[in-house]
Design a protein around this motif. Structure first.
Motif, PDB file in Angstrom:
ATOM      1  N   LEU A  13       0.836  -1.196   0.000  1.00  0.00           N
ATOM      2  CA  LEU A  13       0.000   0.000   0.000  1.00  0.00           C
ATOM      3  C   LEU A  13       0.872   1.248   0.000  1.00  0.00           C
ATOM      4  O   LEU A  13       1.720   1.417   0.885  1.00  0.00           O
ATOM      5  CB  LEU A  13      -0.893   0.004   1.242  1.00  0.00           C
ATOM      6  CG  LEU A  13      -1.712  -1.269   1.496  1.00  0.00           C
ATOM      7  CD1 LEU A  13      -2.478  -1.138   2.809  1.00  0.00           C
ATOM      8  CD2 LEU A  13      -2.655  -1.538   0.337  1.00  0.00           C
ATOM      9  N   PRO A  43      -3.982   3.464  -5.493  1.00  0.00           N
ATOM     10  CA  PRO A  43      -5.026   4.017  -4.620  1.00  0.00           C
ATOM     11  C   PRO A  43      -6.143   4.703  -5.400  1.00  0.00           C
ATOM     12  O   PRO A  43      -5.910   5.267  -6.469  1.00  0.00           O
ATOM     13  CB  PRO A  43      -4.255   5.031  -3.765  1.00  0.00           C
ATOM     14  CG  PRO A  43      -3.058   5.396  -4.582  1.00  0.00           C
ATOM     15  CD  PRO A  43      -2.702   4.176  -5.372  1.00  0.00           C
ATOM     16  N   LEU A  48      -9.541   6.597  -0.266  1.00  0.00           N
ATOM     17  CA  LEU A  48      -8.187   6.089  -0.100  1.00  0.00           C
ATOM     18  C   LEU A  48      -8.141   4.846   0.785  1.00  0.00           C
ATOM     19  O   LEU A  48      -7.696   3.774   0.364  1.00  0.00           O
ATOM     20  CB  LEU A  48      -7.297   7.190   0.490  1.00  0.00           C
ATOM     21  CG  LEU A  48      -5.847   6.818   0.754  1.00  0.00           C
ATOM     22  CD1 LEU A  48      -5.117   6.567  -0.555  1.00  0.00           C
ATOM     23  CD2 LEU A  48      -5.154   7.917   1.553  1.00  0.00           C
ATOM     24  N   TYR A  52      -7.692   0.625  -0.086  1.00  0.00           N
ATOM     25  CA  TYR A  52      -6.633  -0.213   0.473  1.00  0.00           C
ATOM     26  C   TYR A  52      -7.216  -1.441   1.173  1.00  0.00           C
ATOM     27  O   TYR A  52      -6.737  -2.564   0.991  1.00  0.00           O
ATOM     28  CB  TYR A  52      -5.815   0.599   1.476  1.00  0.00           C
ATOM     29  CG  TYR A  52      -4.866   1.594   0.860  1.00  0.00           C
ATOM     30  CD1 TYR A  52      -4.704   1.701  -0.513  1.00  0.00           C
ATOM     31  CD2 TYR A  52      -4.115   2.438   1.669  1.00  0.00           C
ATOM     32  CE1 TYR A  52      -3.828   2.614  -1.068  1.00  0.00           C
ATOM     33  CE2 TYR A  52      -3.217   3.345   1.125  1.00  0.00           C
ATOM     34  CZ  TYR A  52      -3.077   3.444  -0.235  1.00  0.00           C
ATOM     35  OH  TYR A  52      -2.200   4.330  -0.781  1.00  0.00           O
ATOM     36  N   GLY A  74      -0.136   3.924   4.347  1.00  0.00           N
ATOM     37  CA  GLY A  74      -0.288   2.534   3.925  1.00  0.00           C
ATOM     38  C   GLY A  74       0.155   1.567   5.003  1.00  0.00           C
ATOM     39  O   GLY A  74      -0.452   0.502   5.189  1.00  0.00           O
TER      40      GLY A  74
END
Length: 246
Positions: A13, A43, A48, A52, A74
């Motif tokens: 991520l 992303p 956002l 993820y 991330g």
């Protein structure tokens, strides 16, 4: 000490405003050498954290327990997901953690919020030019590319990141999987002390360090150092046995 057994798949991520390209370069080299396939996530700046978590859920549903890896926010999302889903997470690689718990006083959160305001007021080109003038050359180039790819929804991602509540020390204490952490000793936005606090709070964790120049020269240093740290984590069963025998 028993070495951590890596799962076949890792999900990587990116940090706020960054992209799958950088996440892949950060983690793929070290993990592929260890036989781990890396899925680097692009992303969705309009959601956002949700994008993820969706990627982590999808990979675990398809492949079984995975390694959750991330940079900055991330890393926080990867850790939060692993705490919530110990049956789906084999471990965590956390590079450049930015804050613990409430983001209110975190430099990275303040920077994200300020940048979102500036982008809405002055536009992408002006803010990108200012960012490049005040950033290391390598970082300016990375963000110029990823910011353009996420425009015009980039301010949404920055707003969401600036308000994201990372795992608290109490939540980290419940983490049932090993965590390898990589910190940059000279990064004011992702302070070394935050990574040290994570290491103290997580029951099974180890910390390695790099410098910003090392990351700029070779982003794979992030993944290599985090993976080395993960391999140094003493298994919980071993620690309990040592405690009982001592």
């Amino acid at each position: 000490m028993a070495s951590f057994r890596l799962p076949p798949v890792a999900v990587a991520l990116p940090g706020t405003g960054s992209d799958a390209d950088f996440a892949a370069r950060a983690f793929t080299h070290a993990l592929s050498q260890a036989g781990v396939h890396v899925i680097a996530v692009e992303p969705d700046p309009s959601r956002l954290v949700g994008s993820y978590r969706d990627a982590l859920d999808a990979a675990a549903a398809q492949h079984g327990p995975i390694l959750a890896a991330g940079i900055s926010i991330g890393a926080s999302v990867a850790l939060e997901w692993a705490i919530e889903h110990p049956d789906r997470a084999a471990g965590v690689l956390a590079a450049l953690p930015a804050w613990t718990g409430d983001p209110a006083d975190a430099p990275a959160a303040r920077s994200a919020a300020y940048t979102a305001v500036r982008l809405r007021a002055d536009g992408l080109q002006a803010v990108t030019s200012e960012m490049k003038a005040t950033s290391p050359v390598w970082l300016g180039g990375e963000l110029e590319r990823s910011w353009r790819s996420q425009w015009p929804n980039l301010p949404l991602a920055l707003d969401e990141a600036s308000g994201y509540h990372a795992p608290t020390p109490e939540e980290m204490a419940r983490c049932a999987v090993p965590v390898g952490i990589c910190a940059a000793v000279d990064d004011a936005v992702h302070p070394h002390v935050v990574a040290q606090a994570w290491t103290r709070s997580l029951p099974q964790s180890a910390l390695g360090t790099v410098t910003l120049d090392e990351i700029g020269a070779d982003p794979s240093a992030l993944g290599r150092v985090a993976l080395d740290a993960l391999q140094q984590v003493e298994p919980a069963a071993t620690r309990r046995a040592v405690g009982l025998s001592g």
